[in-house]
Scaffold this motif. Structure first.
Motif, PDB file in Angstrom:
ATOM      1  N   UNK A   1      -7.233 -10.472  -5.401  1.00  0.00           N
ATOM      2  CA  UNK A   1      -8.229 -11.042  -6.307  1.00  0.00           C
ATOM      3  C   UNK A   1      -8.575 -10.063  -7.423  1.00  0.00           C
ATOM      4  N   UNK A   2      -8.540  -8.779  -7.098  1.00  0.00           N
ATOM      5  CA  UNK A   2      -8.773  -7.747  -8.113  1.00  0.00           C
ATOM      6  C   UNK A   2      -7.709  -7.843  -9.197  1.00  0.00           C
ATOM      7  N   UNK A   3      -6.476  -7.947  -8.775  1.00  0.00           N
ATOM      8  CA  UNK A   3      -5.374  -8.036  -9.738  1.00  0.00           C
ATOM      9  C   UNK A   3      -5.438  -9.364 -10.511  1.00  0.00           C
ATOM     10  N   UNK A   4      -5.800 -10.423  -9.814  1.00  0.00           N
ATOM     11  CA  UNK A   4      -5.894 -11.722 -10.490  1.00  0.00           C
ATOM     12  C   UNK A   4      -7.002 -11.698 -11.531  1.00  0.00           C
ATOM     13  N   UNK A   5      -8.116 -11.086 -11.184  1.00  0.00           N
ATOM     14  CA  UNK A   5      -9.233 -11.037 -12.124  1.00  0.00           C
ATOM     15  C   UNK A   5      -8.908 -10.178 -13.349  1.00  0.00           C
TER      16      UNK A   5
ATOM     17  N   UNK B   1      -9.928  -0.114 -15.103  1.00  0.00           N
ATOM     18  CA  UNK B   1     -10.328  -1.522 -15.066  1.00  0.00           C
ATOM     19  C   UNK B   1     -10.188  -2.083 -13.655  1.00  0.00           C
ATOM     20  N   UNK B   2      -9.089  -1.699 -12.975  1.00  0.00           N
ATOM     21  CA  UNK B   2      -8.907  -2.179 -11.609  1.00  0.00           C
ATOM     22  C   UNK B   2      -9.972  -1.608 -10.675  1.00  0.00           C
ATOM     23  N   UNK B   3     -10.328  -0.358 -10.852  1.00  0.00           N
ATOM     24  CA  UNK B   3     -11.344   0.248 -10.001  1.00  0.00           C
ATOM     25  C   UNK B   3     -12.685  -0.462 -10.187  1.00  0.00           C
ATOM     26  N   UNK B   4     -12.993  -0.786 -11.439  1.00  0.00           N
ATOM     27  CA  UNK B   4     -14.240  -1.509 -11.696  1.00  0.00           C
ATOM     28  C   UNK B   4     -14.214  -2.887 -11.042  1.00  0.00           C
ATOM     29  N   UNK B   5     -13.124  -3.604 -11.235  1.00  0.00           N
ATOM     30  CA  UNK B   5     -13.026  -4.948 -10.666  1.00  0.00           C
ATOM     31  C   UNK B   5     -13.126  -4.887  -9.135  1.00  0.00           C
TER      32      UNK B   5
END
Lengths: 201, 201
Positions: free
Chosen positions: B157-161, B135-139
């Motif tokens: 922002x990746x982690x926040x999203x 999921x993180x790689x996609x974001x």
DNA sequence: TCGAAAATATCACAGCTGTGATACAACGGA
DNA sequence: TCCGTTGTATCACAGCTGTGATATTTTCGA
């Protein structure tokens, strides 16, 4: 011994079992063993397994809730604070819901197990709903207190913030090697900065 | 009958049991009954209970993962799209992770049970971690593809999203009366608008 | 058509679960 | 001192669990 304290001991034992093995492993026997009691003694204070779980979940909600309430009361006079100061107060308040130390990590861990169990356990649903609406009420109160810029939908931002806090807590508990407490706090601060742009340096 | 299809039928039966009663109620007997089989037949395709759960969780991850991958591939040529168009593409892509219809609601529900169970079930931990990093790689990929304004921390922002998406999905699944699928989508769009300010109208 | 392989079905066993019932000990006021 | 209340402990029972072993049926290619 004080019955109230005995109950607290049993509940603490249940929390330890939940943290170690999950809520579904928290049977009367495992909890009794963790509390160095036997099932009979535990059942003297909690008639049924369901009653024990409800009491434990209520204890958890009350503990966190009263802590948040105390913090919110302590900053009642908002007029004397600048926007940046209020943002910092809000951050440290919401941080109570994040696993920033072992105590809060334990709380979030146990709470996550309880609310997911409540989805299919009718005896816990009212407590889960109470916690969810309470969290939203807190977020709504703090966001209005922050006096967001005009044009910002408070209800939407309230929901966005609670979802962010829940997501951060869940990820930090389930994947501690992917995201730690410090990152959670940094993300929370960034989020508040997007709601109220910081003054240019 | 094709063994692969039988396995799929059993896994679908398990999903139905998990949605209805939770993962801890998905015993070999309840799943077999749901699939109109007996334990012996189920165990002919899955040697142990653990193997069944792992296979089911892997099926879920693969299903969602391949759907996301297909969508991501379909918009490979980004140069022809405006920023606003790309934002809309990103929103509809992330929306695959939200419970916007019954199918996705079922996925999020089952997935939530699996990842929370993985915390205390070693046999599921690698799958949970795989899903989380995926999921993180996609974001991360989508956020860089969106070309965020300078000064924005992509990793943060990746982690926040991802936290926001997880939180939205969890809340929509656990408290459907408090937040519905439409609100999730609106919040997601608002979030993307704060990352890339929309052009003034 | 035969027979091996695949699939379906049943039984038994040990282990855990919540709960009811019951027994035993401790304590504290009349 | 006595006795009722409170707390502690143990047993039994039915129900569910995963799993091993085994039996029966079905399928399908040689």
């Amino acid at each position: 011994m004080d019955p109230a304290e005995r109950r607290r001991e049993v509940v603490d034992a249940l929390f330890r079992v939940v943290i170690r093995d999950g809520l579904e492993r928290a049977s009367l026997r495992t909890v009794a063993a963790e509390a160095r009691l036997n099932v009979g003694s535990v059942r003297h204070y909690f008639a049924t397994h369901e009653e024990l779980k409800r009491f434990a979940m209520r204890s958890m909600i009350d503990r966190v809730g009263s802590r948040l309430h105390a913090r919110a009361e302590a900053v009642g006079d908002a007029g004397t604070l600048t926007r940046e100061e209020r943002k910092e107060v809000a951050a440290s308040l919401f941080a109570e819901l994040l696993p920033l130390d072992e105590a809060r990590r334990a709380e979030v861990t146990v709470f996550l197990d309880f609310i997911t169990a409540a989805r299919t356990d009718p005896s816990l649903q009212d407590l889960a709903r109470e916690a969810a609406t309470g969290a939203r009420a807190l977020a709504r109160r703090v966001l209005t207190w922050l006096e967001l810029p005009a044009g910002v939908d408070v209800e939407l931002e309230c929901e966005r913030l609670t979802a962010l806090l829940d997501g951060l807590g869940m990820n930090a508990v389930l994947y501690p090697e992917l995201i730690g407490g410090e990152s959670c706090l940094e993300i929370l601060r960034t989020h508040l900065d997007t709601l109220i742009p910081p003054p240019p340096t």
